[in-house]
Design an enzyme around this catalytic site. Structure first.
Site, PDB file in Angstrom:
ATOM      1  N   LYS A  44      -1.227  -9.454   2.833  1.00 38.84           N
ATOM      2  CA  LYS A  44      -0.509  -8.995   4.031  1.00 38.84           C
ATOM      3  C   LYS A  44      -1.410  -8.002   4.749  1.00 38.84           C
ATOM      4  CE  LYS A  44       2.925  -5.780   3.965  1.00 38.84           C
ATOM      5  NZ  LYS A  44       2.366  -4.763   4.886  1.00 38.84           N
TER       6      LYS A  44
ATOM      7  N   ASP B 190      -1.277  -6.245  -0.487  1.00 31.54           N
ATOM      8  CA  ASP B 190      -1.293  -5.587   0.818  1.00 31.54           C
ATOM      9  C   ASP B 190      -2.694  -5.034   1.087  1.00 31.54           C
ATOM     10  OD1 ASP B 190      -0.086  -4.730   3.117  1.00 31.54           O
ATOM     11  OD2 ASP B 190       1.060  -3.103   2.182  1.00 31.54           O
TER      12      ASP B 190
ATOM     13  N   ASP C 275       0.841  -1.204   0.000  1.00 33.79           N
ATOM     14  CA  ASP C 275       0.000   0.000   0.000  1.00 33.79           C
ATOM     15  C   ASP C 275       0.877   1.256   0.000  1.00 33.79           C
ATOM     16  OD1 ASP C 275       0.882  -0.095   2.618  1.00 33.79           O
ATOM     17  OD2 ASP C 275      -1.102   0.165   3.527  1.00 33.79           O
ATOM     18  N   SER C 276       2.214   1.062   0.020  1.00 34.65           N
ATOM     19  CA  SER C 276       3.144   2.164  -0.246  1.00 34.65           C
ATOM     20  C   SER C 276       2.857   2.736  -1.634  1.00 34.65           C
ATOM     21  CB  SER C 276       4.597   1.684  -0.144  1.00 34.65           C
ATOM     22  OG  SER C 276       4.771   0.476  -0.855  1.00 34.65           O
TER      23      SER C 276
ATOM     24  N   GLU D  94      -1.532  -5.383   8.506  1.00 28.92           N
ATOM     25  CA  GLU D  94      -0.788  -4.833   9.638  1.00 28.92           C
ATOM     26  C   GLU D  94      -1.525  -5.084  10.946  1.00 28.92           C
ATOM     27  OE1 GLU D  94      -0.028  -0.655   9.007  1.00 28.92           O
ATOM     28  OE2 GLU D  94       0.907  -1.007   7.056  1.00 28.92           O
TER      29      GLU D  94
ATOM     30  N   GLU E 103       8.904  -4.448  10.961  1.00 25.15           N
ATOM     31  CA  GLU E 103       9.340  -3.141  10.441  1.00 25.15           C
ATOM     32  C   GLU E 103       9.887  -2.262  11.550  1.00 25.15           C
ATOM     33  OE1 GLU E 103       6.765  -1.185   7.630  1.00 25.15           O
ATOM     34  OE2 GLU E 103       7.911   0.673   7.727  1.00 25.15           O
TER      35      GLU E 103
HETATM   36  O1  KIV Z   1       3.441  -1.076   1.739  1.00 26.73           O
HETATM   37  C1  KIV Z   1       4.578  -1.560   1.706  1.00 26.73           C
HETATM   38  O2  KIV Z   1       5.327  -1.358   0.755  1.00 26.73           O
HETATM   39  C2  KIV Z   1       4.981  -2.398   2.841  1.00 26.73           C
HETATM   40  C3  KIV Z   1       6.347  -2.948   2.914  1.00 26.73           C
HETATM   41  C4  KIV Z   1       7.470  -2.140   2.540  1.00 26.73           C
HETATM   42  C5  KIV Z   1       6.582  -3.827   4.061  1.00 26.73           C
HETATM   43  O3  KIV Z   1       4.183  -2.651   3.679  1.00 26.73           O
END
Ligand code: KIV
Length: 282
Positions: free
Chosen positions: A116, A86, A47-48, A118, A185
């Site tokens: 993934k 994510d 989600d970056s 959090e 992280e």
């Molecule tokens: O959103 C992301 O890119 C991440 C990772 C860098 C772990 O969660």
């Protein structure tokens, strides 16, 4: 390096044999194709995306539709790597049912192999439900960017005894809930080492030192493409932004001067142009 498709058992085997897992983010098919061809083990559509591709200030505004759109693009570029989507903010916190529905979208609509999310103890019930539904889950603890405000900003976590113990408990609980791996992280190297030794599932570090079973970075950080903010744990392997700027400046100058396109970058024909013009006129 294994040249066939990466699977979850491959990640466990790598942990057990001591071979480190290399993971990177990707957000489109072109980048994914290059990363996959280079032999990356896991690709995360992070989600970056919100910050490095969509220009948002944080990951919070990212939607499920945006994630699925980009994950589907990445899928088209990936043959070997394990593909993980994510789950964005509020796609799994409202209810377990909504989490399963959204997690399922990554598999059904985007072709991801896992998701993934959090969080620690508070997401374990959700992790269990996702796994029961056949959706493999990678956990993510320590600094969790979606809730960075609650953690006092983008800070190293687990530096005092209480928070270090809490992170160890969260890692254990995520493993118990059925997570197949966990991202650590921004936590101290030694804490990541303890967790990596204790868990049977692989740990993937980002700003968590060298003792993790694998490492992940945001591809734009590694390539020097996102210059707005570079965390101190990031290693910039190549500074592409200045190189791209230089190439684009050359292009602009050549277009303005008329030196591009030259004959090597133009098409010609065997006929005389006068013959064509004669035909057009009659
Ligand atoms: O959103 C992301 O890119 C991440 C990772 C860098 C772990 O969660």
């Amino acid at each position: 390096m294994k040249d066939t498709k990466m699977t979850l058992p491959d990640l466990f085997a790598m942990k057990n044999s001591g071979e480190k897992i290399a993971m990177l983010t990707a957000y489109d098919a072109s980048f994914a194709r290059v990363l996959d061809a280079a032999g990356i083990d896991v690709i995360l559509v992070g989600d970056s995306l919100g910050m490095v591709v969509l220009g948002y200030e944080s990951t919070v505004p990212v939607t499920m539709d945006e994630m699925v759109h980009h994950a589907r693009a990445v899928r088209h570029g990936v043959k070997r790597a394990l593909l993980v989507g994510d789950m964005p903010f509020l796609s799994y916190q409202v209810s377990v049912e909504e989490a399963v529905r959204n997690g399922g979208r990554f598999l059904k609509e985007a072709g991801c192999e896992a998701v993934k999310l959090e969080g620690g103890i508070e997401v374990c019930e959700t992790v269990r439900a996702l796994v029961r539904a056949g959706i493999p889950v990678m956990g993510h603890i320590g600094l969790t960017p979606q809730t960075a405000c609650q953690l006092g900003g983008y800070k190293v976590q687990g530096r005092d005894i209480d928070s270090a113990r809490r992170i160890i408990r969260e890692a254990r609980e995520l493993e118990r809930a059925g997570a197949f791996a966990v991202v650590l992280e921004c936590i101290p190297d030694q804490l990541a080492g303890v967790i990596s030794r204790e868990l049977a599932i692989p740990t993937i570090g980002i700003g968590a030192g060298s003792h993790c079973d694998g490492q992940v970075l945001v591809i734009h950080d590694l390539l020097g493409l996102f210059e707005k903010y570079v965390p101190s744990f990031v290693k910039v392997y190549v500074k592409l932004a200045p190189q791209i700027k230089e190439a684009v400046s050359s292009y602009i100058a050549e277009v303005k001067s008329g030196s591009f396109p030259d004959s090597a970058h133009s098409f010609t024909m065997d006929m005389a142009i006068e013959d064509i013009l004669g035909d057009v006129e009659s």
